[in-house]
Scaffold this active site. Structure first.
Site, PDB file in Angstrom:
ATOM      1  N   GLU A  98     -15.640 -16.390  -5.652  1.00 52.28           N
ATOM      2  CA  GLU A  98     -14.438 -16.803  -6.379  1.00 52.28           C
ATOM      3  C   GLU A  98     -13.212 -16.766  -5.475  1.00 52.28           C
ATOM      4  O   GLU A  98     -13.130 -15.970  -4.532  1.00 52.28           O
ATOM      5  CB  GLU A  98     -14.218 -15.900  -7.597  1.00 52.28           C
ATOM      6  CG  GLU A  98     -15.228 -16.137  -8.700  1.00 52.28           C
ATOM      7  CD  GLU A  98     -14.896 -15.382  -9.966  1.00 52.28           C
ATOM      8  OE1 GLU A  98     -15.219 -15.882 -11.049  1.00 52.28           O
ATOM      9  OE2 GLU A  98     -14.296 -14.285  -9.870  1.00 52.28           O
ATOM     10  N   ASP A 101     -11.264 -17.048 -16.671  1.00 56.73           N
ATOM     11  CA  ASP A 101     -12.170 -17.067 -15.530  1.00 56.73           C
ATOM     12  C   ASP A 101     -12.146 -18.425 -14.812  1.00 56.73           C
ATOM     13  O   ASP A 101     -13.087 -19.219 -14.901  1.00 56.73           O
ATOM     14  CB  ASP A 101     -13.592 -16.731 -15.981  1.00 56.73           C
ATOM     15  CG  ASP A 101     -14.453 -16.227 -14.832  1.00 56.73           C
ATOM     16  OD1 ASP A 101     -13.915 -16.037 -13.731  1.00 56.73           O
ATOM     17  OD2 ASP A 101     -15.667 -16.056 -15.033  1.00 56.73           O
ATOM     18  N   LYS A 122      -8.313 -10.062  -8.418  1.00 57.76           N
ATOM     19  CA  LYS A 122      -9.395 -10.596  -7.595  1.00 57.76           C
ATOM     20  C   LYS A 122      -8.907 -10.665  -6.156  1.00 57.76           C
ATOM     21  O   LYS A 122      -7.825 -11.200  -5.889  1.00 57.76           O
ATOM     22  CB  LYS A 122      -9.815 -11.987  -8.086  1.00 57.76           C
ATOM     23  CG  LYS A 122     -10.447 -11.947  -9.466  1.00 57.76           C
ATOM     24  CD  LYS A 122     -10.956 -13.314  -9.912  1.00 57.76           C
ATOM     25  CE  LYS A 122     -11.608 -13.221 -11.296  1.00 57.76           C
ATOM     26  NZ  LYS A 122     -12.125 -14.525 -11.764  1.00 57.76           N
ATOM     27  N   ASP A 141     -17.755 -23.815 -13.284  1.00 65.94           N
ATOM     28  CA  ASP A 141     -18.273 -22.545 -13.808  1.00 65.94           C
ATOM     29  C   ASP A 141     -17.815 -22.275 -15.238  1.00 65.94           C
ATOM     30  O   ASP A 141     -17.834 -21.138 -15.692  1.00 65.94           O
ATOM     31  CB  ASP A 141     -17.821 -21.399 -12.895  1.00 65.94           C
ATOM     32  CG  ASP A 141     -18.558 -20.102 -13.192  1.00 65.94           C
ATOM     33  OD1 ASP A 141     -19.759 -20.158 -13.515  1.00 65.94           O
ATOM     34  OD2 ASP A 141     -17.935 -19.025 -13.094  1.00 65.94           O
ATOM     35  N   GLN A 179     -18.875 -11.312  -9.801  1.00 65.93           N
ATOM     36  CA  GLN A 179     -18.015 -11.273  -8.631  1.00 65.93           C
ATOM     37  C   GLN A 179     -17.299  -9.932  -8.511  1.00 65.93           C
ATOM     38  O   GLN A 179     -17.227  -9.145  -9.456  1.00 65.93           O
ATOM     39  CB  GLN A 179     -16.980 -12.395  -8.723  1.00 65.93           C
ATOM     40  CG  GLN A 179     -17.567 -13.782  -8.874  1.00 65.93           C
ATOM     41  CD  GLN A 179     -17.956 -14.395  -7.548  1.00 65.93           C
ATOM     42  OE1 GLN A 179     -17.428 -14.038  -6.506  1.00 65.93           O
ATOM     43  NE2 GLN A 179     -18.877 -15.349  -7.582  1.00 65.93           N
TER      44      GLN A 179
END
Length: 439
Positions: free
Chosen positions: A176, A344, A153, A323, A137
């Site tokens: 994500e 994560d 992110k 995930d 990602q």
């Protein structure tokens, strides 16, 4: 000598010169008196200032002395006789790294410095920003001017976009969610697991805090616009996550991101493969074998992480994070402390209206759980302590609140009840002493 002859020739000249000299001497006298007066006033002001400063210092000493957790607020002090020396305030991230190194968890159980750390992550000036090359990602590596580092992110989709969980479409295709990282930290902190790195929301100025703070070609050379907003393509391992149809865009010049504390290279890390990664592909007999294998495999440095793994499954059921492929075990370099980390979490919190019952299979098949956590979960089902309400209150403090839509809070209550129902069924079948275990 010339002036003397000039005065000697004329009486009027002598009188004029005498008057002139008298005026000069008087003026000089006045100036000297004024200067002396000003000096005395200055001295008096300095004395008053020093007295006031001494008074403030005394107040600070009393405040410092009565603060039992001055270290956690970042103030280092040392006592010599009756004098208490107050030194420079320590950045919160340094206190966190100290705890990380000695306790093998992401922060101290009391965690008094966590609010200040979140503020630092949300406000400290950025020195440099670049895209991270590892992972599938788009994410950023941030260096702050105070020496700290973080992983960010960006917002890729609207917060009210819910993922349609469908076995025909792999979860790997999901982008994500920056909000999932923030929400996972808050949920972990509510449970006092301390396995998720501290994380906060932040609004980055697209120009001054990203473009002007980077030398990264994948950011500088892929800039574009969409609907009047600044965007970039970026770079991902999988191109379908970073292309012209999957842009990362600011809104009104600001890009919303999650900023999570980076893990320092201070502790030994061991990876474990997540045995229940593909639960829907396994038979009941295979799952029973997994129950026994986890008991044998979940051992590191003399510690058994069997019960920690079941807590992690519960955590992933609450967030519906499909995930989870690895667990990391952290070991302190200075003590015997070890701890499980849950990193994560960006693919959690995708849809509050859909639950994934496959996460409940380890409880249904293995029938074991940590006793203290079971009773902690029970507390969060009481009307005045509902998990959803606790989560709502905790997230309300984040700079980009609302982090989650309102649908997620009753979803947490519902999923927690599902876990407890499976455990209660096990207790009824095998007995409490068999199912609920102590460390």
């Amino acid at each position: 000598m010339k002036i003397y002859h000039w005065l000697e020739k004329d009486f009027k000249r002598r009188v004029f010169f005498a008057v002139l000299m008298t005026g000069f001497i008087s003026t000089a006298t006045v100036l000297l008196v004024f200067a002396a007066s000003e000096q005395n006033t200055l001295q008096e002001n300095i004395i008053k200032l020093l007295m006031r400063q001494d008074s403030l210092t005394s107040t600070a000493r009393v405040q410092q002395f009565t603060n039992e957790r001055e270290r956690n607020d970042g103030v280092v002090s040392s006592e010599k006789g009756k004098n208490l020396k107050i030194e420079k305030r320590i950045p919160a991230w340094k206190l966190l790294l100290e705890d990380f190194q000695t306790k093998a968890t992401f922060y101290d159980p009391e965690g008094h410095y966590i609010p200040r750390l979140l503020e630092e992550l949300a406000t400290t000036e950025i020195k440099n920003i670049s895209t991270m090359r590892r992972g599938t990602q788009l994410k950023f590596w941030i260096h702050f001017v105070d020496g700290n580092q973080a992983i960010a992110k960006p917002m890729r989709d609207p917060k009210d976009l819910y993922i349609t969980y469908d076995t025909s479409t792999s979860y790997l295709m999901e982008r994500e969610r920056h909000t999932a990282e923030i929400a996972a930290f808050h949920l972990d902190r509510i449970f006092d697991f301390r396995r998720v790195p501290p994380c906060t929301g932040r609004l980055l100025n697209f120009t001054s805090e990203i473009i002007m703070k980077t030398n990264d070609r994948s950011l500088l050379h892929t800039q574009t616009t969409k609907d009047g907003n600044q965007c970039f393509v970026g770079k991902c391992r999988w191109t379908f996550l970073c292309n012209e149809s999957a842009l990362t865009c600011a809104k009104g010049g600001l890009l919303e991101v999650s900023v999570c504390q980076a893990i320092p290279n201070l502790a030994e890390v061991k990876d474990y493969w997540y045995r229940w990664k593909t639960l829907f592909d396994r038979s009941e007999n295979q799952l029973r074998r997994d129950c026994e294998n986890v008991k044998k495999e979940a051992v590191f440095n003399g510690h058994n992480f069997d019960l920690d793994f079941f807590e992690a499954v519960a955590f992933d059921h609450l967030t519906v994070n499909q995930d989870r492929h690895h667990y990391k075990i952290l070991k302190s370099n200075t003590t015997d402390a070890v701890g499980l980390s849950l990193l994560d979490n960006g693919k959690g919190f995708g849809n509050p209206l859909v639950d994934d019952p496959t996460f409940l299979l380890p409880f249904k098949i293995c029938c074991r759980f940590r006793n203290s956590t079971y009773w902690k979960f029970k507390e969060f089902t009481k009307p005045d302590q509902m998990l959803g309400d606790q989560m709502r209150a905790s997230l309300a403090q984040d700079p980009i609140n609302p982090v989650l839509t309102n649908d997620f809070f009753p979803a947490l209550d519902r999923r927690l009840s599902q876990i407890l129902s499976e455990l209660d069924r096990c207790i009824k079948k095998f007995g409490r002493d068999v199912v609920l275990l102590e460390d």
